[in-house]
Design a protein around this motif. Structure first.
Motif, PDB file in Angstrom:
ATOM      1  N   ILE A  27      49.440  56.840  39.747  1.00  0.00           N
ATOM      2  CA  ILE A  27      50.474  55.996  40.349  1.00  0.00           C
ATOM      3  C   ILE A  27      49.956  55.507  41.695  1.00  0.00           C
ATOM      4  N   ALA A  28      49.834  54.210  41.836  1.00  0.00           N
ATOM      5  CA  ALA A  28      49.378  53.616  43.096  1.00  0.00           C
ATOM      6  C   ALA A  28      50.573  53.528  44.049  1.00  0.00           C
ATOM      7  N   VAL A  29      50.601  54.387  45.039  1.00  0.00           N
ATOM      8  CA  VAL A  29      51.760  54.472  45.939  1.00  0.00           C
ATOM      9  C   VAL A  29      51.644  53.406  47.024  1.00  0.00           C
ATOM     10  N   SER A  30      52.522  52.414  46.932  1.00  0.00           N
ATOM     11  CA  SER A  30      52.443  51.237  47.798  1.00  0.00           C
ATOM     12  C   SER A  30      53.521  51.219  48.873  1.00  0.00           C
ATOM     13  N   LYS A  31      54.145  52.366  49.136  1.00  0.00           N
ATOM     14  CA  LYS A  31      55.214  52.399  50.146  1.00  0.00           C
ATOM     15  C   LYS A  31      54.692  51.960  51.499  1.00  0.00           C
ATOM     16  N   THR A  32      55.507  51.225  52.207  1.00  0.00           N
ATOM     17  CA  THR A  32      55.270  50.622  53.535  1.00  0.00           C
ATOM     18  C   THR A  32      54.248  49.488  53.510  1.00  0.00           C
ATOM     19  N   LYS A  33      53.616  49.234  52.371  1.00  0.00           N
ATOM     20  CA  LYS A  33      52.666  48.132  52.287  1.00  0.00           C
ATOM     21  C   LYS A  33      53.421  46.832  52.002  1.00  0.00           C
ATOM     22  N   PRO A  34      52.982  45.717  52.576  1.00  0.00           N
ATOM     23  CA  PRO A  34      53.706  44.456  52.381  1.00  0.00           C
ATOM     24  C   PRO A  34      53.554  43.906  50.973  1.00  0.00           C
ATOM     25  N   VAL A  37      50.138  42.894  49.555  1.00  0.00           N
ATOM     26  CA  VAL A  37      49.273  43.964  49.052  1.00  0.00           C
ATOM     27  C   VAL A  37      49.642  44.303  47.607  1.00  0.00           C
ATOM     28  N   VAL A  38      50.934  44.418  47.343  1.00  0.00           N
ATOM     29  CA  VAL A  38      51.394  44.681  45.972  1.00  0.00           C
ATOM     30  C   VAL A  38      50.940  43.560  45.042  1.00  0.00           C
ATOM     31  N   LYS A  39      51.081  42.336  45.476  1.00  0.00           N
ATOM     32  CA  LYS A  39      50.671  41.183  44.664  1.00  0.00           C
ATOM     33  C   LYS A  39      49.183  41.240  44.343  1.00  0.00           C
ATOM     34  N   GLU A  40      48.359  41.500  45.361  1.00  0.00           N
ATOM     35  CA  GLU A  40      46.917  41.583  45.129  1.00  0.00           C
ATOM     36  C   GLU A  40      46.582  42.718  44.176  1.00  0.00           C
ATOM     37  N   ALA A  41      47.238  43.856  44.359  1.00  0.00           N
ATOM     38  CA  ALA A  41      46.989  45.005  43.479  1.00  0.00           C
ATOM     39  C   ALA A  41      47.355  44.661  42.041  1.00  0.00           C
ATOM     40  N   TYR A  42      48.466  43.960  41.868  1.00  0.00           N
ATOM     41  CA  TYR A  42      48.888  43.541  40.536  1.00  0.00           C
ATOM     42  C   TYR A  42      47.866  42.592  39.915  1.00  0.00           C
ATOM     43  N   LEU A  43      47.422  41.619  40.692  1.00  0.00           N
ATOM     44  CA  LEU A  43      46.451  40.652  40.181  1.00  0.00           C
ATOM     45  C   LEU A  43      45.114  41.314  39.861  1.00  0.00           C
ATOM     46  N   GLN A  44      44.861  42.450  40.504  1.00  0.00           N
ATOM     47  CA  GLN A  44      43.615  43.177  40.264  1.00  0.00           C
ATOM     48  C   GLN A  44      43.761  44.229  39.157  1.00  0.00           C
ATOM     49  N   GLY A  45      44.903  44.228  38.484  1.00  0.00           N
ATOM     50  CA  GLY A  45      45.038  45.030  37.283  1.00  0.00           C
ATOM     51  C   GLY A  45      45.863  46.293  37.377  1.00  0.00           C
ATOM     52  N   ILE A  46      46.399  46.622  38.545  1.00  0.00           N
ATOM     53  CA  ILE A  46      47.213  47.834  38.677  1.00  0.00           C
ATOM     54  C   ILE A  46      48.592  47.585  38.080  1.00  0.00           C
ATOM     55  N   ARG A  47      49.059  48.546  37.276  1.00  0.00           N
ATOM     56  CA  ARG A  47      50.349  48.398  36.603  1.00  0.00           C
ATOM     57  C   ARG A  47      51.290  49.583  36.831  1.00  0.00           C
TER      58      ARG A  47
END
Length: 232
Positions: A27-34, A37-47
């Motif tokens: 689980i990629a914990v993205s709390k407090t990240k804007p 960052v979530v968008k880039e992580a999604y585009l890079q394949g994280i689900r």
């Protein structure tokens, strides 16, 4: 641009090499990240994402769904903060899992809300095997004595998946290993078949070794979080 996807994939691949017969979910914990960052992580394949703060998560992942409608079904969002009666209704429709059900009273409220919302959510019972006053969760003996009744705490829309645990606040890895071992013993002895959610960036390797099914990894993927935003 940070390469979150490569870091995530590297963690996954190292776990596959070590444990070819099982594959823990990272689980990629993205709390407090804007959102960016979530968008880039999604585009890079994280689900698989994890968030502590419900309003923050709703803002970011609603925006992700608006920009990428397919993310509504492809992304699993895990709530990894404590479940609180005043906000648990907001879990439904955005989170697939909640890992912080720390009391039977909270669980009963979650079950009632699930029936009302008619929206599926999976939950983990939060344990407090270090018995620290600063942590939520139930102790080993409390859970052991509920062996015959815990399975009844679920319904069509609220599914009990397993147990969540954290190491001691001291961060001592020897003590962390003891705590994770104890939780694995609780599961294996009294609740076989249930899953474990253990481990964070500093100790996920120990958690994986001891059989955790979910690993909550944040700073190793996204960098250190902004502690000034911890009160969101």
């Amino acid at each position: 641009m940070s390469d979150y996807g490569s870091t995530y994939l590297s963690i996954q691949n190292s776990l596959k090499d070590l444990y070819p017969n099982r594959s823990p979910v990272v689980i990629a914990v993205s709390k407090t990240k804007p959102y960016e960052v979530v968008k880039e992580a999604y585009l890079q394949g994280i689900r698989e994402f994890g968030e502590n703060y419900i309003p923050e998560a709703i803002t970011k992942f609603t925006k992700l769904r608006e920009e990428f409608p397919e993310s509504a079904t492809s992304v699993k969002l895990h709530h990894i903060g404590p479940v609180q009666s005043g906000t648990l209704r907001k879990l439904f429709g955005i989170f697939s899992h909640t890992h912080g059900v720390g009391s039977i009273s909270s669980l009963k409220e979650l079950l009632k809300r699930a029936e009302k919302e008619k929206t599926l959510i999976h939950y983990f019972l939060q344990t407090n095997l270090t018995e620290e006053n600063t942590k939520h969760g139930m102790g080993f003996e409390t859970l052991r004595t509920m062996k015959e009744t815990l399975a009844s705490y679920q319904n069509e829309f609220c599914i009990w998946e397993g147990f969540m645990g954290m190491g001691p606040s001291s961060g001592n890895l020897s003590e962390t290993r003891e705590v994770f071992s104890l939780l694995a013993e609780l599961r294996d002895t009294y609740f076989p078949g249930k899953k474990l959610s253990m481990g964070m960036s500093g100790d996920y390797e120990i958690a994986a070794e001891l059989g955790s099914d979910y690993l909550r990894v944040g700073s190793k993927i996204f960098g250190e979080r902004d502690y000034a935003k911890e009160s969101i």
